[in-house]
Each structure stands twice: as C-alpha cells, then as structure tokens.
Enzyme design. Structure first.
Site, short mmCIF file in Angstrom:
data_model
loop_
_atom_site.label_atom_id
_atom_site.label_comp_id
_atom_site.label_asym_id
_atom_site.label_seq_id
_atom_site.Cartn_x
_atom_site.Cartn_y
_atom_site.Cartn_z
CE LYS A 82 -4.53 -1.39 1.42
NZ LYS A 82 -4.44 -2.87 1.51
CD GLU A 104 -11.84 5.73 1.04
OE1 GLU A 104 -11.11 4.81 0.60
OE2 GLU A 104 -11.98 6.81 0.48
CB SER A 370 -0.29 -8.22 -1.39
OG SER A 370 -1.14 -9.05 -0.62
C1 LIG Z 1 -5.24 -3.84 0.94
C2 LIG Z 1 -4.57 -5.13 0.72
C3 LIG Z 1 -4.92 -5.96 -0.36
C4 LIG Z 1 -6.06 -5.68 -1.30
O1 LIG Z 1 -5.93 -4.52 -2.06
P1 LIG Z 1 -5.62 -4.55 -3.62
O2 LIG Z 1 -5.92 -3.17 -4.07
O3 LIG Z 1 -6.49 -5.56 -4.25
O4 LIG Z 1 -4.19 -4.90 -3.77
C5 LIG Z 1 -4.20 -7.13 -0.55
N1 LIG Z 1 -3.21 -7.49 0.28
C6 LIG Z 1 -2.85 -6.72 1.34
C7 LIG Z 1 -1.74 -7.19 2.22
C8 LIG Z 1 -3.51 -5.52 1.58
O5 LIG Z 1 -3.15 -4.78 2.63
#
Ligand SMILES: *Cc1c(COP(=O)(O)O)cnc(C)c1O
Length: 384
Positions: A82, A104, A370
């Site tokens: 993020k 938000e 992610s």
């Molecule tokens: C917020 C988040 C997501 C989902 O958001 P995308 O916009 O689909 O990437 C996925 N994995 C993690 C670790 C997140 O914090």
C-alpha cells in the site's frame, strides 16, 4: 484514457469535476518530471525499503511441486504494497500545492499507509473510518493516531467503509482547494485507477528484471490476490503483452452464494455484474435492484463489493483469469507458508498462495506476497 472498454469513467458529482480535471492535469505534468521521479524513488528506496526481493521459496516449491518465487511486498515499510501508492499520491499532492490529504479506510491498512506518507512528507492527514470498523481495528486506529493522523469516526449508515467513503467525499467537496483525496486502490473515478496502477507498477517492473536475472526467462504464471485490484494490476501490468498467465484470486467459497442483502464472499470479478460503484462503472456485487451487497471475507483487504475497472476489463477480454479461494483454503495456506518458509503472510496474500497449487498455474510461478500477516495473527488465533 478515461475508460477501459465499457468500464471506468467519471461518475462523480458535478462539483468535483474540476478537481478531477486538476488532478489528471497535474499527474500528466509531474509523472515524468525528473525531479518528481527522483524524489519518489528516494522515498520508495530509502524510506519504503525498495526494491523488495524476489525470493525463491524452496520448501514451498517442493510442497507444491512447482518452482515458486515470492515477490516480497510484505517487506515494504508498513508491511504491505500500500505504501507504494500512498507515497506516490502524497508526493503528487505536495507538488500540487495541497496541504492536507484525506482518505477513508475500512480495516485501517490504507489509513495507516496514508498516515505514514502524510507524516514523512509533512502533510496534514485526515482519515475517515466507520465506528464499527474502528471497534474491530483498534490497533490500526492507534497506529494512525501515533503517526499524527486525525481519525474521524463515521457513525452513519452501516458504520463501515461505504459510509466512510461518503464522508471523505463530502469533505473533499467542501475543501477541494487545499485538500487531496488519496484513494487506496485502482478504483474510483478517472484518473485514480490509472494513477494508482502506475504507482504500483514498480512491483511488476522489479519482478520482470529479477526473474530474468534469476531464471533467464519470464515465469509461466503470476498469481496475485484481488480486493480492489491494485497489487494484482501492479505486478501484472509490465507482463500484459507477454506469454505469461495472469491469475487474480478473489475471496470466494460457499458456491459464491448471494442473497438479497449479502454476498457470502467478495468475488466481484468472478460473480459481479456491471454497475456503478464509487465513481466508476465496473463489476460489482449487487442485487436485482442494483443495491450494493455487503460482502464477506476473512481477509479485510479483500472485503470490497467492487473491483478496479481496468482489471474488470482485462478479465472480460480473457487476458487475466479471475479465480476464487474460500476462507478455509486461505487459512490453510496461511499456516503452510508460515511453517514452510518462516513467513507469516497477510490473509489476503494467502489466497494467492492457496490458488498456486491448482493445475492451471504453470511450473515457474511468481506469487505476489502483497503483505505480512502480523495484523491477522489475532484473527487467526481467535478461530482456533
Ligand atoms: C489492501 C490489501 C490488499 C487488497 O488490495 P488490492 O488493491 O487488491 O491490492 C491485498 N493485500 C494486502 C496485504 C492488503 O493490505
């Protein structure tokens, strides 16, 4: 490009159209400007910890009987991808002369990443959050406040993300002169889906260079989880014209059951229908009257009733394959990665790990990890 085929667009109140124009113009002006690019790079590297490693997960590879690499976005400052986006947009806000950023947040992850970017760039940061979400995510509320952000509780409606979005929009309309609205995924009206995708594309650019360095070829498949779709779009984008299978994995299960009010999953790509949500036409979870369904997932970041318009388009054209994984299978993968590799993944990322064992995923695979799972430990512990 304001639209991605039939999706995207600008379904925004008239009063916001000048602000969206201003944003699109400023982004075009600064995105290739040498000073902006150098400064962004500085923050991504020295503050954010980029480039992140592409890690050959040997024990997971053996377990899945394919060669698996993990793109380690869990190692980015804050524990997820993020920050790539929040640093990019906060810097853009600064170049636009804005003094205040607003956002938000649902689970608090985007709010925290925004608070980090706001702090390091010296911008006043305001985060709207539903009171129900604040109750569930006390730790993130505390973190945002520690980072200097003002967290405004939203007690209207369902007291969750939906209502927080409405309040943030109201704030933007009232303060559009000095305020930048920082969106957390590839969603919202044009130009947000493009801006967020561009800032997340660093994931795919690094992955491409790294896999060529290690393997001398591109992977057969790339697997990423999809909530709004930003980590997926970010890793997919540099591979769109290559012979690489791209899998976007949503929160699914329970036969993708929908009722009048609730979808027992969060699979907008797999089970959504065309509609307008948060300023863009895209695939959404809705009932026959076009009302948005409440969605469910064990992974807070996947719990969203829509998906980015560009990803929706790529699924329609067949370039990206939409799949889904149940809460139970994601939980299994959460434990498997923890034990085999010593990495506790975010429950969101665990969906991508879980899907990788399926037959249609090739022998040389990159999984976009992610985020890290520290934030989910309590949830998982509470299930046992
Ligand atoms: C917020 C988040 C997501 C989902 O958001 P995308 O916009 O689909 O990437 C996925 N994995 C993690 C670790 C997140 O914090």
């Amino acid at each position: 490009m304001k639209k991605f085929g039939r999706y995207g667009g600008q379904f925004a109140p008239e009063v916001l159209m000048p602000a969206l124009e201003e944003l699109a113009g400023a982004y075009e002006q600064h995105k290739n400007d040498a000073k902006f690019v150098a400064e962004l790079r500085h923050y991504l590297e020295d503050f954010g910890g980029r480039p992140t490693p592409l890690y050959h997960a040997k024990r997971l590879s053996k377990h899945l009987n394919k060669k698996v690499y993990l793109k380690r976005e869990d190692l980015v400052h804050g524990g997820a991808h993020k920050l790539n986006n929040t640093i990019g947009q906060a810097l853009l806000a600064k170049y636009m002369g804005k003094e205040r950023i607003i956002a938000e947040t649902g689970a608090g992850q985007h709010g925290t990443a925004t608070a980090m970017a706001g702090a390091v760039l010296g911008l006043k940061t305001v985060v709207y959050m539903g009171t129900k979400d604040m109750e569930r995510q006390k730790m993130n509320v505390f973190r945002m406040k520690l980072l200097g952000a003002e967290v405004i509780p939203v007690s209207s409606g369902s007291q969750t993300l939906k209502d927080a979005i409405n309040e943030a929009l109201r704030d933007w309309v009232a303060n559009v002169g000095d305020t930048y609205y920082l969106i957390g995924s590839i969603v919202g009206p044009h130009p947000y889906p493009t801006i967020v995708r561009d800032f997340q594309t660093v994931i795919g650019q690094e992955t491409r260079e790294q896999i060529l360095g290690k393997e001398g070829r591109l992977p057969d498949s790339i697997v990423a989880c999809a909530g709004g779709g930003s980590n997926a779009m970010g890793i997919f984008y540099p591979f769109l014209n290559d012979d690489v299978d791209l899998f976007a994995v949503e929160a699914g299960g329970e036969g993708l059951k929908k009722t009048e009010k609730v979808a027992y999953h969060s699979a907008s790509l797999c089970a959504g229908e065309e509609g307008v949500l948060h300023g863009a036409r895209t695939k959404i979870l809705q009932n026959e009257y076009g009302q948005i369904l409440e969605s469910h997932s064990i992974a807070p970041g996947l719990d969203y009733s829509g998906v980015g318009p560009e990803l929706a388009r790529l699924v329609d054209t067949g370039r990206v394959k939409a799949r889904n994984i149940s809460d139970e299978d994601a939980l299994d993968a959460f434990h498997v990665l923890s034990r085999l590799e010593g990495i506790v993944p975010a429950l969101e990322s665990a969906h991508a790990i879980a899907y990788t064992q399926k037959d249609d995923v090739g022998d040389l695979v990159v999984i976009n990890l992610s985020g890290r799972g520290d934030k989910d430990v309590e949830t998982v512990a509470g299930l046992k």
